[in-house]
Design an enzyme around this catalytic site. Sequence first.
Site, mmCIF file in Angstrom:
data_model
loop_
_atom_site.group_PDB
_atom_site.id
_atom_site.type_symbol
_atom_site.label_atom_id
_atom_site.label_comp_id
_atom_site.label_asym_id
_atom_site.label_seq_id
_atom_site.Cartn_x
_atom_site.Cartn_y
_atom_site.Cartn_z
ATOM 1 C CB THR A 48 -20.887 10.387 -13.110
ATOM 2 O OG1 THR A 48 -22.070 10.629 -12.361
ATOM 3 C CG2 THR A 48 -20.427 11.676 -13.763
ATOM 4 C CE1 TYR A 62 -23.442 14.573 -13.670
ATOM 5 C CE2 TYR A 62 -24.039 12.323 -14.216
ATOM 6 C CZ TYR A 62 -23.574 13.254 -13.315
ATOM 7 O OH TYR A 62 -23.235 12.858 -12.042
ATOM 8 C CB SER A 95 -23.682 3.553 -8.112
ATOM 9 O OG SER A 95 -23.575 4.797 -7.445
ATOM 10 C CB THR A 128 -19.255 8.890 -7.191
ATOM 11 O OG1 THR A 128 -20.340 9.777 -7.506
ATOM 12 C CG2 THR A 128 -18.168 8.986 -8.238
ATOM 13 C CG ASP A 129 -24.804 8.881 -6.016
ATOM 14 O OD1 ASP A 129 -25.980 9.097 -6.329
ATOM 15 O OD2 ASP A 129 -23.888 9.715 -6.124
ATOM 16 C CE LYS A 201 -20.760 11.821 -4.735
ATOM 17 N NZ LYS A 201 -21.741 11.354 -5.746
ATOM 18 C CD GLU A 322 -22.776 10.547 25.116
ATOM 19 O OE1 GLU A 322 -22.227 10.844 24.048
ATOM 20 O OE2 GLU A 322 -23.807 11.078 25.548
HETATM 21 N N1 DGL Z 1 -26.235 8.715 -10.170
HETATM 22 C C1 DGL Z 1 -24.926 8.763 -9.556
HETATM 23 C C2 DGL Z 1 -24.260 7.377 -9.541
HETATM 24 O O1 DGL Z 1 -24.404 6.649 -10.516
HETATM 25 C C3 DGL Z 1 -24.046 9.676 -10.297
HETATM 26 C C4 DGL Z 1 -22.910 10.043 -9.494
HETATM 27 C C5 DGL Z 1 -21.608 9.582 -10.085
HETATM 28 O O2 DGL Z 1 -21.475 8.469 -10.633
HETATM 29 O O3 DGL Z 1 -20.700 10.383 -9.935
HETATM 30 O O4 DGL Z 1 -23.587 7.073 -8.561
#
Ligand code: DGL
Length: 365
Positions: A48, A62, A95, A128-129, A201, A322
Site C-alpha cells: 500500500t 486502491y 505482500s 502490511t499484510d 498487524k 493443558e
Molecule cells: N495488499 C496488502 C499488502 O500488500 C495491502 C495492505 C498494505 O500494504 O497496507 O500487504
Amino acid sequence: MPLSSQLRHLLLPALAAAALLLPPAAHAREAAAPARLAKVVILATGGTIAGAGADAASSATYQAAKVPVEKLVAGIPELKNLAEVRGEQVFQIASESFTNEHLLQLGRRVAELSASADVDGIVITHGTDTLEETAFFLNLVIRSDKPVVVVGSMRPGTALSADGALNLYDAVAVAASSDARGKGVLVTMNDEIHSGRDVSKAVNIRPDAFRSPWGPLGMVVEGKPYWFRLPAKRHTLNSEFDIARIQSLAPVEIAYGYGNVSDTAYKAFAAAGAKAIIHAGTGNGSVSNRVVPGLQALRAQGVHIVRSSRVDGGGFVLRNAEQPDDKYDWVAAHDLNPQKARILAAVALTTTSDSRELQRIFWEY
Ligand code: DGL
C-alpha cells in the site's frame, strides 16, 4: 625564570582576551564539522505504501504496488536532511503474494548490502499484510548489526491523511541512526519503532494497525528516534541462522483450531509435503480430542506439530500445560503467533529436524 606575580597578573587577562579572538582549535573545528550523512538504501517491494487510489477520499479502496521507489523517494525531499538515500525496486507486489522464494531473494539482497562498507542502513518498503513475517525472517537470518527497518502504510499516498510518507521518513531516520545498530530488524509504523520479532498487524484498516504484545521499543518524533526498551530474544549477529547457508525453506503450513474441527486440513497438508504444521489452537494452543489421533499419526510419519494459539496479543503457549507435549512429541510456539511460528519453524528446519532442538529454538528466538 617564573613570571613575577605582578607581571602574571597583568598578562593573563590579556592572553585570555586574545584567545577568545582566535579561530576555534582544530579539535573544536572537527567537533563542529557536520558529520557525514548516513548512506541508506531503500529496497522497495510494493504494498500500500506504493499504492494508488482513484481519489483522495479512497483511503481503503486502491491498488497496491503501483508507485515505483524513485517516485516514493522524490515525494519526500526532506529525506535528504536525514541521509544519503538511494532506492532499488526488488519486487512490486502486494505482500499477501509473498512466497518463501521472495523471502530468500530479499534476504540475500539485504545481506549483500549490509556487508557493504558503503551502506550504513537499509529500509524495506513492504505491504502490511505479511510485513510481520518478512521482518521476523530477516531478524533470524541477517548476520549484521546495521539497522534494517521494514515499513509500510495503511493508506495509499493518494489518500487524505496518507501515512506512508511519514512512516518512510521515520524509517530512514531510524536506519540512519547509529543508536539503531544491534537492536535487530525493526519496524516503523505510526510513529512507533517495533521489534520485527514481536510486531504484528492487529487492525486491518487503521493507521494504528501494528502492535507488539510486549510493547514497542521506541518512537520517532520529528526525525529523531527515542528508545525505551531492548529486544530480549536472539537475533541477527546473535542468531545461529545465516541466509548465506539457506538454499530453500521447507513447506510449513498453518491449520486453525475451532469448535467442530476435524483433522482433514492437517492430513491434507502432510500429504502435500508439509514438514511441520503450525496448530493455531484455541486458548493456550489446545487441540480437539477429535484431532489428536490424526496428529499422532502425522508425528509418527515425521511431521512436526507446533502448538501456537489463535489468541494473539499478550500471552504465550505453555509446554505440557493443558496439552501433553512431551507425550506427543509436540513443540510449543511460546509467544509467537501462528504466522511467526511458521517462519521460525521453516528457518529452524534448515538446521535440525530434532523436536527437542526445535523446542530450544522456539524458547530462544
Ligand atoms: N495488499 C496488502 C499488502 O500488500 C495491502 C495492505 C498494505 O500494504 O497496507 O500487504
